[in-house]
Structure formats: structure tokens, C-alpha cells
Write an enzyme that holds these catalytic residues in place. Sequence first.
Site, PDB file in Angstrom:
ATOM      1  N   GLU A   1       0.822  -1.213   0.000  1.00  0.00           N
ATOM      2  CA  GLU A   1       0.000   0.000   0.000  1.00  0.00           C
ATOM      3  C   GLU A   1       0.851   1.255   0.000  1.00  0.00           C
ATOM      4  OE1 GLU A   1      -3.033  -1.949   3.226  1.00  0.00           O
ATOM      5  OE2 GLU A   1      -3.049   0.200   2.954  1.00  0.00           O
TER       6      GLU A   1
ATOM      7  N   SER B   1       7.713   4.509  17.684  1.00  0.00           N
ATOM      8  CA  SER B   1       6.414   4.040  18.174  1.00  0.00           C
ATOM      9  C   SER B   1       6.575   3.584  19.615  1.00  0.00           C
ATOM     10  CB  SER B   1       5.922   2.876  17.310  1.00  0.00           C
ATOM     11  OG  SER B   1       5.782   3.315  15.985  1.00  0.00           O
ATOM     12  N   LEU B   2       6.017   4.350  20.527  1.00  0.00           N
ATOM     13  CA  LEU B   2       6.193   4.050  21.950  1.00  0.00           C
ATOM     14  C   LEU B   2       4.987   3.246  22.458  1.00  0.00           C
ATOM     15  CD1 LEU B   2       8.238   4.628  24.209  1.00  0.00           C
ATOM     16  CD2 LEU B   2       6.938   6.692  24.756  1.00  0.00           C
ATOM     17  N   HIS B   3       3.834   3.836  22.388  1.00  0.00           N
ATOM     18  CA  HIS B   3       2.544   3.169  22.659  1.00  0.00           C
ATOM     19  C   HIS B   3       2.331   2.667  24.086  1.00  0.00           C
ATOM     20  CE1 HIS B   3       2.130   3.579  18.418  1.00  0.00           C
ATOM     21  NE2 HIS B   3       2.621   2.430  18.050  1.00  0.00           N
TER      22      HIS B   3
ATOM     23  N   SER C   1       9.691   6.012  10.695  1.00  0.00           N
ATOM     24  CA  SER C   1       9.042   5.532  11.912  1.00  0.00           C
ATOM     25  C   SER C   1       9.524   4.127  12.235  1.00  0.00           C
ATOM     26  CB  SER C   1       7.526   5.542  11.689  1.00  0.00           C
ATOM     27  OG  SER C   1       6.870   5.062  12.834  1.00  0.00           O
TER      28      SER C   1
ATOM     29  N   CYS D   1      -1.831  -3.962  14.812  1.00  0.00           N
ATOM     30  CA  CYS D   1      -1.492  -3.572  13.440  1.00  0.00           C
ATOM     31  C   CYS D   1      -1.906  -4.630  12.419  1.00  0.00           C
ATOM     32  CB  CYS D   1       0.009  -3.322  13.360  1.00  0.00           C
ATOM     33  SG  CYS D   1       0.557  -2.838  11.719  1.00  0.00           S
TER      34      CYS D   1
ATOM     35  N   ASN E   1      -6.926   2.709  14.751  1.00  0.00           N
ATOM     36  CA  ASN E   1      -7.716   2.280  13.625  1.00  0.00           C
ATOM     37  C   ASN E   1      -8.078   0.835  13.904  1.00  0.00           C
ATOM     38  OD1 ASN E   1      -8.408   2.561  10.660  1.00  0.00           O
ATOM     39  ND2 ASN E   1      -7.050   4.313  11.071  1.00  0.00           N
TER      40      ASN E   1
ATOM     41  N   CYS F   1       3.110   8.325   1.916  1.00  0.00           N
ATOM     42  CA  CYS F   1       3.382   7.324   2.953  1.00  0.00           C
ATOM     43  C   CYS F   1       3.730   6.032   2.235  1.00  0.00           C
ATOM     44  CB  CYS F   1       2.135   7.150   3.818  1.00  0.00           C
ATOM     45  SG  CYS F   1       2.288   5.804   5.009  1.00  0.00           S
TER      46      CYS F   1
ATOM     47  N   CYS G   1       5.157  -7.682   7.664  1.00  0.00           N
ATOM     48  CA  CYS G   1       6.049  -7.194   8.724  1.00  0.00           C
ATOM     49  C   CYS G   1       6.216  -8.315   9.743  1.00  0.00           C
ATOM     50  CB  CYS G   1       5.416  -5.980   9.399  1.00  0.00           C
ATOM     51  SG  CYS G   1       6.427  -5.237  10.697  1.00  0.00           S
TER      52      CYS G   1
ATOM     53  N   GLY H   1       5.463  -2.572   7.183  1.00  0.00           N
ATOM     54  CA  GLY H   1       6.871  -2.917   7.370  1.00  0.00           C
ATOM     55  C   GLY H   1       7.575  -2.064   8.402  1.00  0.00           C
ATOM     56  N   GLU H   2       8.721  -2.574   8.831  1.00  0.00           N
ATOM     57  CA  GLU H   2       9.564  -1.867   9.788  1.00  0.00           C
ATOM     58  C   GLU H   2      10.812  -1.403   9.008  1.00  0.00           C
ATOM     59  OE1 GLU H   2       9.903  -0.587  12.890  1.00  0.00           O
ATOM     60  OE2 GLU H   2      11.967  -0.235  12.265  1.00  0.00           O
TER      61      GLU H   2
HETATM   62  N1  SAH Z   1       7.105  -0.200  11.704  1.00  0.00           N
HETATM   63  C1  SAH Z   1       7.029   1.214  11.910  1.00  0.00           C
HETATM   64  C2  SAH Z   1       5.961   1.872  11.035  1.00  0.00           C
HETATM   65  C3  SAH Z   1       4.589   1.440  11.411  1.00  0.00           C
HETATM   66  S1  SAH Z   1       3.187   2.313  10.839  1.00  0.00           S
HETATM   67  C4  SAH Z   1       6.770   1.508  13.358  1.00  0.00           C
HETATM   68  O1  SAH Z   1       6.480   0.594  14.110  1.00  0.00           O
HETATM   69  O2  SAH Z   1       6.873   2.658  13.743  1.00  0.00           O
HETATM   70  C5  SAH Z   1       3.167   3.849  11.639  1.00  0.00           C
HETATM   71  C6  SAH Z   1       2.490   3.936  12.988  1.00  0.00           C
HETATM   72  O3  SAH Z   1       1.155   3.464  13.003  1.00  0.00           O
HETATM   73  C7  SAH Z   1       3.233   3.178  14.069  1.00  0.00           C
HETATM   74  O4  SAH Z   1       3.315   3.984  15.218  1.00  0.00           O
HETATM   75  C8  SAH Z   1       2.319   2.009  14.316  1.00  0.00           C
HETATM   76  O5  SAH Z   1       2.526   1.440  15.574  1.00  0.00           O
HETATM   77  C9  SAH Z   1       0.974   2.658  14.144  1.00  0.00           C
HETATM   78  N2  SAH Z   1      -0.124   1.727  13.894  1.00  0.00           N
HETATM   79  C10 SAH Z   1      -0.098   0.526  13.285  1.00  0.00           C
HETATM   80  N3  SAH Z   1      -1.331  -0.011  13.240  1.00  0.00           N
HETATM   81  C11 SAH Z   1      -2.170   0.878  13.825  1.00  0.00           C
HETATM   82  C12 SAH Z   1      -3.580   0.908  14.058  1.00  0.00           C
HETATM   83  N4  SAH Z   1      -4.344  -0.088  13.689  1.00  0.00           N
HETATM   84  N5  SAH Z   1      -4.100   1.993  14.658  1.00  0.00           N
HETATM   85  C13 SAH Z   1      -3.308   3.022  15.031  1.00  0.00           C
HETATM   86  N6  SAH Z   1      -1.980   3.054  14.837  1.00  0.00           N
HETATM   87  C14 SAH Z   1      -1.405   1.994  14.239  1.00  0.00           C
END
Ligand code: SAH
Length: 347
Positions: A88, A215-217, A192, A115, A291, A101, A108, A160-161
Site C-alpha cells: 500500500e 512508536s512508543l505506545h 518511523s 497492526c 484504527n 506514505c 512485517c 513494514g519496519e
Molecule cells: N514499523 C514502523 C511503522 C509502522 S506504521 C513503526 O512501528 O513505527 C506507523 C504507525 O502506526 C506506528 O506507530 C504504528 O505502531 C501505528 N499503527 C499501526 N497499526 C495501527 C492501528 N491499527 N491503529 C493506530 N496506529 C497503528
Amino acid sequence: MKNLFDYNIDGLQELLLTIGEPKFRAKQIYANLVLGKAITEMTDIPNSLKQKLLEQFPDAPVKIHKKLTSTDGTVKYLFELADKNIVEGVIMTYKYGKTQCISTQVGCRMGCKFCASTLNGLIRNLTKGELLFTVALANRDCGGNAKKREITNLVLMGSGEPLDNYDEVIPFLKELAKPENLNVSPRNVSLSTCGLVDKMYKLTNEGLPLNLTVSLHATSDEKRKKIMPIASAYSISQILEACRHYFSVTGRRFIFEYSLVKGVNDGEADAKELISLLKGLPCHVNLIRLNEVEETGLKAGTNKSAYAFMNKLNEGGISATVRRLMGSDIEGACGQLRNKYVGGSNN
Ligand code: SAH
């Protein structure tokens, strides 16, 4: 499988010599690639040379398989690679230009619980040439060319990462920044990562002034491990140390992504912990409303709760914003369109 854009101009010159062709064609071929042209579309290249190239390389390394336009102008692409894999890409239009993007891998292997891109694991890395052609093709599709560049910014936030595909992604960004390519400065690129600490140090030494986004989360390792398996390999304190190092070498502020998952990381206590964790760091927090991906069972909170979380951070002295929702009517997020298309399977 390599494609022509995996070669730079010097590499193309060598390649041409091996097939008995004059090396001045290298610049012409490269210029065509920057315009997003397939071999058969290269009008200034003799047919005999095109035939030789087609014996070794796919006509187009990437094709637009499907294109969806959202009511807000966001465009979502399914790109088809030469081996028929699908990735995508999204283009978002802002006042200052267009941001693309891009996906750096098919699938991944990081396994983040929320995700969609990781549901079927990693299929393969994209090559430097595929990444370059994806940008060239999107630029062409938006009406741009080598002089009139439509794509001004990039975010490596598709599937992907990026740091798990370091050896293709970093040369891609270096090539893309060249004047003979689309001249996209690393300053306009956000990379990212889920926090591959050793690669973050390696990246710091590249001298690329990228926007580093992590990505901390979650605010504790324990909690982070529940939603991000990579947290078992690297701790939050190791990530913060790598970010500080990035800042000390590059002078560039870093960004943390924090996807708000209802009842998991979006409580008042989480906001408080995040404030104490990040206090005094030269960083910004990008809050992402989850999402929802059906298979994960994880839920999003309300918009109100996202803004309340943001306000808490701001009051606590942490710069934070809630990411705008774009293209949600066209599955504009996080691997969902591809998954729908391939039916959740890899084929
Ligand atoms: N592999 C990279 C890029 C990922 S996509 C990374 O981990 O940073 C970019 C961001 O979207 C990341 O912060 C990822 O954790 C977040 N993400 C992935 N799926 C998601 C979802 N369903 N809802 C919200 N954020 C999401």
C-alpha cells in the site's frame, strides 16, 4: 528480483558495458526511471537496447494496481510489484505539498498486536529500486515530473519496519535525495520505527537529517510487551537513550507515536506516566486514534478521550497533538486495504 532502479548511474554504466551498449545511455535510462517510466515507455532508448534490458529486468518494477481517492483528497494506492506482491501507499495533500506514505516491506515481522500489516508476518523486503520507483510512479501519477516535483515529503509509515530493511531503505533515501533523482531532502522524510535500538544508533551515524519517529505506545516495558513483542528485545530506557544520542549528534528533535488503545494505554494514569517519562526531552508526541482492525479485537476510544489525553500531556509540559484522520473512508490506514484485497492471505 533486482530492477533497473536498484542501480545508480555508475552501476547502469557498468551494466551497459557488459551488454555491449554505450555508457551514455545510463543517464537517459536513469532519467526515465525518475519519471516513473517502464522500459517499454522509454521513448529515447533504442528498441534493441530495450529488448536486452527486458531479458534481465521487469518492464516496470512497480505498477499501480488500484487507486482510491477519498472525499478529503487523500489517495490510496495498491502497488503491484513484479512478483505480484501487493503493497500500500498513501498520498496526503497539505498546504505545503504532498506527502507520500510508503511501505518498506511486504508484511512485517514485528507482530504489534493492533497492526494489520503484521497479521501474516513478513513476506519480503522491498528493494531500493522498488522503493525509488514507488515514489517516481506516485509523483508521475500526481502530474509531477523531475523538475516539477509533486511529492515533497515522505513518511516511512506504511507496512513494514523500515529499520528491519536497513540495507535497502537507507541507500534508497540517499539516492532519492540526489539532484538527478527527485531531490527529496532527508529533512522532509520521517522514518518511523518500533524501536530497533541498535539500528537507531547505526542510523544516527549515517549523517542523514531525518525526522526520527519512534512508536512508543506504552509507558512501561511490562505494558509495552503486551502490545509490542519487540519490547522484549529493547527496553523503553534503551530507546530513550538512543533518542537522546540521536539528538546530541544531529540536533534534531524526535517524535514519539502513541496509538491510543481503549482500556490498554489511554487512561489518566498512562498520561501521567508518559509526562514523567518524557519530561525535559526534546520531543513531540503524536497521538494516533486506533484504527480498529477486526482480527485484533482491540478498540479505539472516543475522539473526546483522545483530545483529553492530549490536553493532559500539554498541561504536563509535553508537546503533543492528535494526528488528523485522513482517508478513513478508503481504509487509509495501516495495512487494511491490502488485507482486504488479498483476503487476509499472503497470495
Ligand atoms: N514499523 C514502523 C511503522 C509502522 S506504521 C513503526 O512501528 O513505527 C506507523 C504507525 O502506526 C506506528 O506507530 C504504528 O505502531 C501505528 N499503527 C499501526 N497499526 C495501527 C492501528 N491499527 N491503529 C493506530 N496506529 C497503528
